[in-house]
Write an enzyme that holds these catalytic residues in place. Structure first.
Site, PDB file in Angstrom:
ATOM      1  N   ASP A 484       0.837  -1.200   0.000  1.00 41.25           N
ATOM      2  CA  ASP A 484       0.000   0.000   0.000  1.00 41.25           C
ATOM      3  C   ASP A 484       0.876   1.257   0.000  1.00 41.25           C
ATOM      4  O   ASP A 484       2.080   1.210   0.319  1.00 41.25           O
ATOM      5  CB  ASP A 484      -0.869  -0.043   1.266  1.00 41.25           C
ATOM      6  N   ASP A 554     -10.790   2.255  -3.239  1.00 44.43           N
ATOM      7  CA  ASP A 554     -11.338   1.989  -1.907  1.00 44.43           C
ATOM      8  C   ASP A 554     -12.862   1.987  -1.936  1.00 44.43           C
ATOM      9  O   ASP A 554     -13.496   1.640  -0.949  1.00 44.43           O
ATOM     10  CB  ASP A 554     -10.848   3.046  -0.909  1.00 44.43           C
TER      11      ASP A 554
HETATM   12  C1  DGJ Z   1      -5.800   1.974   1.881  1.00 44.74           C
HETATM   13  C2  DGJ Z   1      -6.187   0.752   1.102  1.00 44.74           C
HETATM   14  O1  DGJ Z   1      -6.697   1.123  -0.128  1.00 44.74           O
HETATM   15  C3  DGJ Z   1      -7.200  -0.036   1.925  1.00 44.74           C
HETATM   16  O2  DGJ Z   1      -7.647  -1.145   1.195  1.00 44.74           O
HETATM   17  C4  DGJ Z   1      -6.575  -0.466   3.223  1.00 44.74           C
HETATM   18  O3  DGJ Z   1      -5.531  -1.366   2.963  1.00 44.74           O
HETATM   19  C5  DGJ Z   1      -6.055   0.758   3.970  1.00 44.74           C
HETATM   20  N1  DGJ Z   1      -5.241   1.583   3.156  1.00 44.74           N
HETATM   21  C6  DGJ Z   1      -5.285   0.338   5.199  1.00 44.74           C
HETATM   22  O4  DGJ Z   1      -4.701   1.386   5.829  1.00 44.74           O
END
Ligand code: DGJ
Length: 678
Positions: A484, A554
């Site tokens: 990430d 997201d």
């Molecule tokens: C952003 C990601 O897109 C989410 O899926 C998740 O992993 C969060 N970060 C965790 O902090």
């Protein structure tokens, strides 16, 4: 050979299956662009460059250089020589002059495609592509510019890159280097870009090209949620199935610019490259700079054909992971199920229930390390929080690996989340090495999600983080990593770079990220890597070179996903698009959608779940085995098939319809989602 040089006419002809690209060398060594489009047999198209028309060009009338410079279709325009349509390259001498002029010197044509050092790029064997290198010289600065063109013989693809070498005895500062420039006449074209925001990434935006400059760019240090390193120029009446389309995509994950200038003489100048904003690269004598790759795709049969060409190119000639041809395990991720509030027992309860429905892998998301109990702390402390994971990571993974997966003789796999590029001010790593963060002395750095970005332009920082992460990965049977990256870059200061080199930070940062991902995929060849960036802020071909799939957004709401996945699939194969079924009301938009719709939309991606399976309604849980079965039935079709947009909610305001068709045309999957009723 797909590349021919016609000595008499001093013309390069680049042929793909259905397209032709022509470059002419004219008097005084100017390189002019002759033609790009539907395949033609002709090669002498200098008449299209109109150099013998008024205003005369320098060989005929040296008095009118300016008119020529500002009107001729240049292959790679120089700067400050009378071409005001936008420069492809600019370098500043030690005296502060920024004029750059370059002329043809020599060329080389060979089979295959070279690697671009330190950078992701498409690859091809000798039987798949040929390469043309045109060597040019800036005579006053003594700088060599090599224009690289690789032509894919069986795909309508030409890739481009540029290498600049300083052959003088003085340093120069490179302040602009485009990877692609294309001059062409405007024939009533439209422009498509992909625009969005967090949770609304890559929506297709189509409009007429207007006079003047139109551009998309990122200066965030990532390819970004907001604008995308892609543009397409297409016939105004082109549809999914008809018309000429030129698609351009940049194989890079940092700052970019992509622009179209509709000029006074009704021509277009299309450019794509590293965003010159915050870019200034010092080239010492004998040093070279390699630009990232730009991909050009031509389709004479509308947008769907452009999409198929990009998909085939990326599936076969960009993604290296062995997973690109393998069935991806159906995963369940605990992020939307628990956020930071979990421990081993909670994860095990999710995994056990998931196993009963045939789900194949548990992914432990953010919150398993250091003192991480919220997003305020501990990034950089890559050791297991044993208060949450009693007995440690291996003990948890071993127990997960014992859980049977219903309907198979397999056991549950395990995957883990990391965010290697970041550092929390409240972390042991920051307390020990505050200089590891990108920041400027005497200034409070801007915090985003309460975190700072690590200075990955420094090898010792890359080494330090990589050794921590690889230790974790070796400590247990971890078969998947979600990498990430949750903030853009600000406060661009690296404590080791001298003042005159601070403008190199953003590109050096990207090279550091690529270096770390390269190490990861080499050291853990069987690992399934999924890139992610606050959802889809870094969904680009650069990252696809390392990971066969990227978390798309997201926003897991099935209806929002229609537009997000539609825009993403315009260029990227469905097998790359991270897509999960989540709980309702949706956590981002609070919408309720049928569980079936959520499953059908997620199926057009990598397919997985992101919910607390122990808590969802029984009737939803009962549908999971059916969705799993559906995935097993269709995954190969979705992974390898041709994707067609049939009709889009974006255009008809009622429903969305897409189709995936097997290459041999023996099978098709049509997905229809009714969004609104009338
Ligand atoms: C952003 C990601 O897109 C989410 O899926 C998740 O992993 C969060 N970060 C965790 O902090």
């Amino acid at each position: 050979m797909s590349i021919t040089y016609f000595n008499e006419d001093k013309t390069f002809k680049l042929d793909t299956v259905n397209s032709t690209y022509l470059i002419h060398i004219v008097d005084k060594g100017f390189l002019l662009h002759g033609y790009y489009g539907r395949k033609i047999s002709d090669h002498n198209t200098t008449y299209l460059t109109r150099i013998y028309e008024f205003p005369f060009y320098p060989a005929v009338n040296n008095r009118e250089n300016g008119s020529f410079m500002d009107a001729a279709p240049f292959e790679y325009p120089a700067s400050d020589r009378g071409d005001y349509r936008g420069r492809a390259i600019e370098a500043e001498s030690l005296k502060g002059y920024r004029t750059f002029d370059m002329r043809y010197v020599s060329h080389r044509i060979y089979e295959g495609k070279p690697k671009l050092e330190g950078l992701p790029a498409t690859f091809a064997g000798k039987d798949e592509a040929d390469t043309l290198e045109i060597e040019c010289l800036e005579p006053v600065l003594n700088i060599n510019v090599t224009l690289l063109y690789s032509v894919f013989k069986n795909k309508d693809v030409i890739t481009r890159s540029v290498i600049v070498k300083n052959n003088s005895e003085e340093a120069v500062y490179l302040t602009r280097i485009m990877s692609l420039c294309l001059d062409m006449d405007n024939e009533d074209y439209d422009l498509i870009t992909l625009n969005g925001s967090w949770a609304r990434e890559r929506h297709i935006d189509r409009r007429r090209i207007h006079k003047g400059m139109t551009s998309v760019s990122s200066s965030r240090g990532e390819s970004s949620h907001q604008e995308h390193p892609f543009l397409a120029v297409l016939d105004h009446n082109a549809t999914n199935d008809h018309g000429s389309v030129y698609g351009f995509n940049f194989v890079y994950s940092g700052n970019f610019t992509a622009s179209v200038n509709y000029t006074q003489f009704d021509s277009l100048r299309i450019m794509m490259g590293i965003n010159p904003c915050d870019f200034r690269w010092k080239l010492e004598p004998c040093e070279s700079f390699v630009s990232p790759e730009a991909v050009m795709v031509y389709s004479g049969n509308g947008l769907n054909e452009m999409t198929h060409t990009f998909h085939d190119l990326y599936r076969n000639n960009l993604i290296r992971s062995p997973y690109k041809d393998k069935k991806r395990p159906i995963l369940i991720n605990n992020w939307e199920a628990t956020y930071f509030d979990f421990d081993s027992e909670k994860l095990l309860s999710i995994a056990r229930e998931a196993g009963k429905s045939g789900i194949e892998m548990l992914v432990m998301d953010d919150g398993w390390f250091g003192t991480r109990s919220s997003d305020n702390m501990a990034l950089g402390d890559w050791y297991v929080n044993e208060d949450k994971l009693k007995g440690g990571l291996k003990a948890l993974v071993d127990r997960i690996n014992e859980i049977p997966v219903a309907g198979t003789d397999k056991k549950m796999k395990f995957g883990i989340w990391v965010e290697p590029e970041m550092i929390s001010p409240d972390s042991d790593l920051f307390r020990e090495h505050p200089d590891y963060a990108i920041q400027i002395p005497d200034r409070d750095p801007a915090l985003i999600r309460n975190q700072l970005v690590l200075d990955l332009s420094r090898k010792e920082v890359v080494d330090c983080i990589y050794s921590m992460i690889s230790k974790v990965l070796k400590s247990a049977n971890i078969e998947y990593v979600k990498w990430d990256m949750n903030r853009g870059l600000t406060d661009l200061g690296s404590c080791l770079l001298p003042g005159e080199r601070q403008g190199e930070l953003l590109h050096r940062y990207m090279l550091g990220v690529y270096d770390m991902q390269e190490r990861l995929v080499n050291d853990f060849p069987d690992l399934l890597l999924e890139n992610c960036s606050s959802g889809g802020a870094r969904f680009d071909p650069g990252m696809l070179y390392y990971s066969p799939q990227i978390w798309c957004s997201d926003d897991t709401d099935a209806i929002e996903r229609l537009a997000i996945q539609e825009g993403t699939a315009l260029i990227y194969p469905l097998s790359c698009i991270g897509a999960h079924v989540s709980d309702c009301p949706n956590h981002t938009v609070f919408r309720n959608t049928p569980f079936k719709t959520r499953g059908d939309v997620a199926l057009l991606g990598t397919f997985g779940y992101e919910l607390d399976i122990t808590k969802i309604p029984e009737e939803d849980r009962a549908m999971i085995p059916k969705q799993v079965e559906q995935y097993h039935k269709f995954h190969m079709l979705i992974q390898d098939g041709d994707y067609y947009r049939i009709s889009s909610f974006r255009e008809n305001n009622l429903y969305d319809c897409t189709e995936v068709v097997k290459k041999d045309r023996s099978e098709a999957l049509v997905t229809f989602v009714q969004v609104l009723a009338r």
